[in-house]
Design a protein around this motif. Sequence first.
Motif, PDB file in Angstrom:
ATOM      1  N   ILE A  82      55.869  41.311   8.113  1.00 46.03           N
ATOM      2  CA  ILE A  82      56.370  42.703   8.250  1.00 46.03           C
ATOM      3  C   ILE A  82      55.288  43.290   7.069  1.00 46.03           C
ATOM      4  CG2 ILE A  82      58.106  44.390   7.273  1.00 46.03           C
ATOM      5  CD1 ILE A  82      60.086  42.449   8.364  1.00 46.03           C
ATOM      6  N   VAL A  83      54.680  44.352   7.271  1.00 49.25           N
ATOM      7  CA  VAL A  83      53.543  44.968   6.747  1.00 49.25           C
ATOM      8  C   VAL A  83      54.021  46.398   6.407  1.00 49.25           C
ATOM      9  CG1 VAL A  83      50.999  45.572   6.431  1.00 49.25           C
ATOM     10  CG2 VAL A  83      51.904  43.613   8.064  1.00 49.25           C
ATOM     11  N   ASP A  84      54.117  46.627   5.033  1.00 50.80           N
ATOM     12  CA  ASP A  84      54.373  47.915   4.297  1.00 50.80           C
ATOM     13  C   ASP A  84      52.917  48.570   4.382  1.00 50.80           C
ATOM     14  OD1 ASP A  84      55.064  49.907   2.564  1.00 50.80           O
ATOM     15  OD2 ASP A  84      55.226  48.786   0.816  1.00 50.80           O
ATOM     16  N   THR A  85      52.843  50.004   4.496  1.00 51.05           N
ATOM     17  CA  THR A  85      51.471  50.464   4.445  1.00 51.05           C
ATOM     18  C   THR A  85      51.053  51.486   3.538  1.00 51.05           C
ATOM     19  OG1 THR A  85      52.408  52.288   5.867  1.00 51.05           O
ATOM     20  CG2 THR A  85      51.151  50.359   6.937  1.00 51.05           C
ATOM     21  N   PRO A  86      49.813  51.237   3.014  1.00 48.39           N
ATOM     22  CA  PRO A  86      49.603  52.043   1.842  1.00 48.39           C
ATOM     23  C   PRO A  86      49.792  53.675   2.203  1.00 48.39           C
ATOM     24  CG  PRO A  86      47.683  50.620   2.243  1.00 48.39           C
ATOM     25  CD  PRO A  86      48.694  50.539   3.319  1.00 48.39           C
ATOM     26  N   PRO A  87      50.107  54.406   0.774  1.00 49.53           N
ATOM     27  CA  PRO A  87      50.325  55.712   1.505  1.00 49.53           C
ATOM     28  C   PRO A  87      49.053  56.567   1.608  1.00 49.53           C
ATOM     29  CG  PRO A  87      50.538  55.497  -0.901  1.00 49.53           C
ATOM     30  CD  PRO A  87      50.224  54.231  -0.335  1.00 49.53           C
ATOM     31  N   SER A  88      47.890  56.231   1.673  1.00 49.63           N
ATOM     32  CA  SER A  88      46.884  57.231   1.724  1.00 49.63           C
ATOM     33  C   SER A  88      46.874  57.665   2.771  1.00 49.63           C
ATOM     34  CB  SER A  88      45.418  56.546   1.487  1.00 49.63           C
ATOM     35  OG  SER A  88      45.126  55.648   2.068  1.00 49.63           O
ATOM     36  N   GLY A  89      46.119  59.009   3.046  1.00 48.50           N
ATOM     37  CA  GLY A  89      46.143  59.924   4.464  1.00 48.50           C
ATOM     38  C   GLY A  89      47.461  59.747   5.251  1.00 48.50           C
ATOM     39  N   GLY A  90      48.560  59.865   4.374  1.00 50.19           N
ATOM     40  CA  GLY A  90      49.973  59.943   5.152  1.00 50.19           C
ATOM     41  C   GLY A  90      50.135  58.725   5.742  1.00 50.19           C
ATOM     42  N   GLY A  91      49.546  57.464   5.414  1.00 54.12           N
ATOM     43  CA  GLY A  91      49.926  56.249   6.197  1.00 54.12           C
ATOM     44  C   GLY A  91      48.775  55.813   7.183  1.00 54.12           C
ATOM     45  N   ILE A  92      48.127  56.841   7.967  1.00 56.43           N
ATOM     46  CA  ILE A  92      47.491  56.746   8.931  1.00 56.43           C
ATOM     47  C   ILE A  92      46.038  56.155   8.797  1.00 56.43           C
ATOM     48  CG2 ILE A  92      46.023  58.909   8.792  1.00 56.43           C
ATOM     49  CD1 ILE A  92      47.757  58.307  11.970  1.00 56.43           C
ATOM     50  N   ASP A  93      45.652  56.135   7.456  1.00 62.05           N
ATOM     51  CA  ASP A  93      44.418  55.257   7.094  1.00 62.05           C
ATOM     52  C   ASP A  93      44.514  53.934   7.433  1.00 62.05           C
ATOM     53  OD1 ASP A  93      42.985  57.381   6.046  1.00 62.05           O
ATOM     54  OD2 ASP A  93      43.308  56.995   3.843  1.00 62.05           O
ATOM     55  N   PHE A  94      45.587  53.415   7.339  1.00 63.02           N
ATOM     56  CA  PHE A  94      46.005  51.699   7.812  1.00 63.02           C
ATOM     57  C   PHE A  94      45.345  51.608   9.088  1.00 63.02           C
ATOM     58  CE2 PHE A  94      48.435  48.218   9.179  1.00 63.02           C
ATOM     59  CZ  PHE A  94      47.981  47.424   8.128  1.00 63.02           C
ATOM     60  N   PHE A  95      45.590  52.315   9.901  1.00 63.84           N
ATOM     61  CA  PHE A  95      45.444  52.254  11.384  1.00 63.84           C
ATOM     62  C   PHE A  95      43.747  52.674  11.667  1.00 63.84           C
ATOM     63  CE2 PHE A  95      49.739  52.954  11.213  1.00 63.84           C
ATOM     64  CZ  PHE A  95      50.168  51.954  11.648  1.00 63.84           C
TER      65      PHE A  95
END
Lengths: 288, 353
Positions: B132-145
């Motif tokens: 399970i991967v919690d995502t960093p908040p930058s860019g509203g979370g979209i940055d992770f993708f």
Amino acid sequence: MVMTSTRLIFITGKGGTGKSAVTAAMATARARRGESVLAIDMASSPGLAAHLGSRPLTYEPIEVRDGLFAMTIDRAAALDEYLKLQLHVPRGAPTKQIAAALSVLAETAPGVREIISIGKPLYETWKGTWDTVVVDASSLGQFQSYMRAPRTIAQLVPTGAVRRQASTMETTLSDDDVTSVIIVSNPAELPVNETIESIDVLTTENLCPIPRVVMNRVLDISGIDASRLDELPQGAVRDAASLQIHLEDDQAIWLDTIDFMASLPYLAGVFTPQEISLQLSDVIGAIV
Amino acid sequence: MTTHTIIVTGAGGVGKTTISAALAVALAATGLKTLVLTIDPAKRLADALGIEHIGDEPQRVEGADNMWAAMLDVSASWEAIIYRYAEPEVGDRLLVNPYFRAIADRFPAAQAYAAGERMAEYIESHQYDVLIVDTPPSGGGIDFFTAPARTGDLVSGKLLKWLTGSRIPGRSVLFRFTAKPMLKVADTVLGGPMLSDVADFLLDLSTMYASLSARSRTMERYLQQATTLIATTADPTPMHETKRFFRELSGISIRPAGIIFNRTLPLDWVQAATKPIRGVPDPDLRARARLNLRTWATEAQRQGDASAELSARYGAVMHRIGLVSPPPTTVDELRGMIEETDLVKELTEDRTP
């Protein structure tokens, strides 16, 4: 040193605490008092425009209500202005190449992008045409980078126009007759702890005047005594009262953990961002 | 073993980290060997999971069988990335370079890319049934993708190409470039040898390009194979970000498997608030209880409307998690958060090996 009677207010805080709403409310409250106000979005989020009830913001300020203008930082435009108005790049110099070089540096060198972005609110402050410049200044970590930028630049380059301009910026940013910093927080663990850490960094490094805290989303106290819960009928009435009491208890812990200059109410059931900021501006107008 | 990856994303402040941890506890309880990668948990939550320090090495979680937790360490992750993809002497040079430090600290996708790299490593370790991967908040979370692709851009040498006019120049080209008269003027205005320092740095970075972009494609494939859940609340910013996720993720072939609507109130409070309160003789208590229920009912109404809008617009499966106060601080409380939803059923039935 640049003399100005304009107030420059930075509003920062952990993501999700309501920075943009508070920025919009602060700008609205001051405009209602008859001030001429410029609100600047440095967070490049749609939040400020939404809370002002405006169409998407541009680099060119648009008037969103009487006396209140709003704009967003566009980096290319900010760079262009920074070169012309702040660095005073001499006539005949290869402006195009210098701009291109600066935009490469903005992507790589520490402090350069920040100095260009923060140059705009400072320039608007120095102009002296606004009573107040209010900046929606992105998250706490990013805000620290902005405040640190003049010093970062000073370490990186020993001479030159960028360096000279950075010193002027540092003077204004640390002048508490001009600049103030507000951190928006919520009465919950992460926002309060991050606010405390951030105040510590900003004051230890002496990056700006001492920040003040606005506590947002503070629940009104219901006045229902926990010991009387079982007098209430089972179901929704008692469950809602029980939830409220637990929330009040948890909130009290965090309100006790930190000093704040003002608190803004939790607005249950309010629908649009603009309604939120208008309601908050009534409260802010009375206290700030 | 094959790892089922579940990504929990969403705007800042909606409770992603807590939801990720709670999901992990609930899935581990079904017997699946589960690892949660958390980003910046609140102290109470970190305490509940028994992870006091950031670190890539998964820690066993006390009080939950089959469960491990790790906390993302961005700078250690980047160091590992550098030494994995660059020549050792280039790596040494990069790590002490002030420009590299600046990029790693400030490049908004740096944290997101580090999380993606960690995710890939855990998947490739074949140690876990569920990640399970919690995502960093930058860019509203979209940055992770989008971080894999954007990191490719950063080291692709686009900037270097502009500085030098040549794709992968040798150091001799660089020397000629720094001697260009127009850039000497630029250096005078800007003050000092910044540009040549930057060019040096970019040259080092570009040697990693081929291996980093191959890695980015692998990471993109893992992202597409994962189950993506979007966490939200009824507040305007999370609602806005949720809509943005649906718009932008479809562009990179990722379809969110569902929405986790966090901190919800019972919808029947809306009806209940319209009725008079009976059997409470004290008029003061009655009035306060009534006002309180009415206040929360307006919030329940708002949540109902927001959730209905998301269902109608995206046909997304909606999982409601109730508002609990104080926030869960033990493994059991975390499991309790998820048990009232059908998330565990859905996430385990979904997958036929």
